[in-house]
Scaffold this motif. Sequence first.
Motif, PDB file in Angstrom:
ATOM      1  N   LEU A   1      -2.404  11.618 -79.694  1.00  0.00           N
ATOM      2  CA  LEU A   1      -3.656  11.428 -79.069  1.00  0.00           C
ATOM      3  C   LEU A   1      -3.821  10.050 -78.736  1.00  0.00           C
ATOM      4  N   ARG A   2      -4.493   9.994 -77.469  1.00  0.00           N
ATOM      5  CA  ARG A   2      -5.073   8.409 -77.154  1.00  0.00           C
ATOM      6  C   ARG A   2      -6.425   8.430 -76.799  1.00  0.00           C
ATOM      7  N   LEU A   3      -7.458   7.721 -77.792  1.00  0.00           N
ATOM      8  CA  LEU A   3      -8.698   7.609 -77.532  1.00  0.00           C
ATOM      9  C   LEU A   3      -8.906   6.333 -76.721  1.00  0.00           C
ATOM     10  N   SER A   4     -10.096   6.610 -75.810  1.00  0.00           N
ATOM     11  CA  SER A   4     -10.513   5.529 -74.883  1.00  0.00           C
ATOM     12  C   SER A   4     -11.959   5.179 -75.312  1.00  0.00           C
ATOM     13  N   CYS A   5     -12.230   3.906 -74.772  1.00  0.00           N
ATOM     14  CA  CYS A   5     -13.508   3.503 -75.048  1.00  0.00           C
ATOM     15  C   CYS A   5     -13.844   2.598 -74.110  1.00  0.00           C
TER      16      CYS A   5
ATOM     17  N   GLU B   1      -4.908  14.453 -92.291  1.00  0.00           N
ATOM     18  CA  GLU B   1      -6.007  13.547 -92.982  1.00  0.00           C
ATOM     19  C   GLU B   1      -6.627  12.818 -92.145  1.00  0.00           C
ATOM     20  N   ASP B   2      -5.930  12.843 -90.898  1.00  0.00           N
ATOM     21  CA  ASP B   2      -6.574  11.897 -89.956  1.00  0.00           C
ATOM     22  C   ASP B   2      -7.811  12.663 -89.268  1.00  0.00           C
ATOM     23  N   THR B   3      -8.071  13.670 -89.352  1.00  0.00           N
ATOM     24  CA  THR B   3      -9.076  14.825 -88.898  1.00  0.00           C
ATOM     25  C   THR B   3     -10.412  13.861 -89.232  1.00  0.00           C
ATOM     26  N   ALA B   4     -11.242  13.638 -88.320  1.00  0.00           N
ATOM     27  CA  ALA B   4     -12.431  12.975 -88.578  1.00  0.00           C
ATOM     28  C   ALA B   4     -13.253  12.707 -87.254  1.00  0.00           C
ATOM     29  N   VAL B   5     -14.290  12.395 -87.200  1.00  0.00           N
ATOM     30  CA  VAL B   5     -15.217  11.825 -85.950  1.00  0.00           C
ATOM     31  C   VAL B   5     -14.698  10.193 -85.723  1.00  0.00           C
ATOM     32  N   TYR B   6     -14.292   9.866 -84.556  1.00  0.00           N
ATOM     33  CA  TYR B   6     -13.657   8.447 -84.306  1.00  0.00           C
ATOM     34  C   TYR B   6     -14.648   7.670 -83.554  1.00  0.00           C
TER      35      TYR B   6
ATOM     36  N   GLN C   1     -27.364  -3.916 -71.027  1.00  0.00           N
ATOM     37  CA  GLN C   1     -27.491  -3.118 -72.000  1.00  0.00           C
ATOM     38  C   GLN C   1     -26.160  -2.672 -72.425  1.00  0.00           C
ATOM     39  N   VAL C   2     -25.945  -2.872 -73.389  1.00  0.00           N
ATOM     40  CA  VAL C   2     -24.361  -2.762 -74.239  1.00  0.00           C
ATOM     41  C   VAL C   2     -24.238  -1.214 -74.364  1.00  0.00           C
ATOM     42  N   GLN C   3     -23.224  -0.478 -73.891  1.00  0.00           N
ATOM     43  CA  GLN C   3     -22.894   0.621 -74.119  1.00  0.00           C
ATOM     44  C   GLN C   3     -21.365   1.107 -74.392  1.00  0.00           C
ATOM     45  N   LEU C   4     -21.059   1.862 -74.936  1.00  0.00           N
ATOM     46  CA  LEU C   4     -19.666   2.360 -75.429  1.00  0.00           C
ATOM     47  C   LEU C   4     -19.594   3.721 -75.350  1.00  0.00           C
ATOM     48  N   VAL C   5     -18.740   4.148 -74.558  1.00  0.00           N
ATOM     49  CA  VAL C   5     -18.433   5.662 -74.400  1.00  0.00           C
ATOM     50  C   VAL C   5     -17.019   6.029 -74.586  1.00  0.00           C
ATOM     51  N   GLU C   6     -16.647   6.892 -75.864  1.00  0.00           N
ATOM     52  CA  GLU C   6     -15.560   7.280 -76.220  1.00  0.00           C
ATOM     53  C   GLU C   6     -15.155   8.562 -75.564  1.00  0.00           C
ATOM     54  N   SER C   7     -13.736   8.606 -75.326  1.00  0.00           N
ATOM     55  CA  SER C   7     -13.225   9.865 -74.930  1.00  0.00           C
ATOM     56  C   SER C   7     -11.714  10.094 -75.176  1.00  0.00           C
ATOM     57  N   GLY C   8     -11.347  11.465 -75.150  1.00  0.00           N
ATOM     58  CA  GLY C   8      -9.952  11.593 -75.621  1.00  0.00           C
ATOM     59  C   GLY C   8      -9.825  12.299 -76.640  1.00  0.00           C
ATOM     60  N   GLY C   9     -10.708  12.633 -77.535  1.00  0.00           N
ATOM     61  CA  GLY C   9     -10.563  13.181 -78.705  1.00  0.00           C
ATOM     62  C   GLY C   9     -10.157  14.828 -78.304  1.00  0.00           C
ATOM     63  N   GLY C  10      -9.916  15.554 -79.666  1.00  0.00           N
ATOM     64  CA  GLY C  10      -9.663  16.908 -79.546  1.00  0.00           C
ATOM     65  C   GLY C  10      -8.865  17.431 -80.579  1.00  0.00           C
ATOM     66  N   MET C  11      -8.108  18.653 -80.341  1.00  0.00           N
ATOM     67  CA  MET C  11      -7.365  19.303 -81.645  1.00  0.00           C
ATOM     68  C   MET C  11      -5.929  19.186 -81.342  1.00  0.00           C
TER      69      MET C  11
ATOM     70  N   THR D   1     -11.871  -1.757 -71.164  1.00  0.00           N
ATOM     71  CA  THR D   1     -11.704  -0.495 -72.203  1.00  0.00           C
ATOM     72  C   THR D   1     -10.754  -0.736 -73.249  1.00  0.00           C
ATOM     73  N   ILE D   2     -10.963  -0.153 -74.415  1.00  0.00           N
ATOM     74  CA  ILE D   2     -10.293  -0.247 -75.560  1.00  0.00           C
ATOM     75  C   ILE D   2      -9.613   1.075 -75.792  1.00  0.00           C
ATOM     76  N   TYR D   3      -8.291   0.916 -76.319  1.00  0.00           N
ATOM     77  CA  TYR D   3      -7.720   2.374 -76.511  1.00  0.00           C
ATOM     78  C   TYR D   3      -7.139   2.393 -77.944  1.00  0.00           C
TER      79      TYR D   3
END
Length: 124
Positions: free
Chosen positions: A18-22, A89-94, A1-11, A78-80
């Motif tokens: 910031l560095r996001l991880s997947c 203006e970069d504010t969003a859900v990634y 089963q394919v699954q992707l889990v993101e982390s690293g968001g914040g204010m 992992t993808i970064y």
Amino acid sequence: QVQLVESGGGMVQPGGSLRLSCTASGFTVDDYGSGWFRQAPGKEREGVACIEGGDGNTLYADSVKGRFTISRDNAKNTIYLQMNSLKPEDTAVYYCAARAGPNAPMRKNEYDYWGQGTQVTVSS
């Protein structure tokens, strides 16, 4: 089963980083095209950065060129997304996304698998 889990968001304040991880499971990131997309309130989901499977060619939206970098760690599956010089203006859900096959177009409808999203807020 394919699954992707993101982390690293914040204010973060404008100009910050910031560095996001997947982290992927159920497939090998080296074989699949992957990308980061974002969705701000009231707006459509848009492509930010994509990386092809195999040779790792990358593609960026004009709005983030020179500020964001997409990369891949095959050993960690992992993808970064490194985000520098952040703007309000970069504010969003990634969202992290992947598609079967090595191509990685900047079109959200081309992607088969999606993570749950992580919030990024850029504000002073």
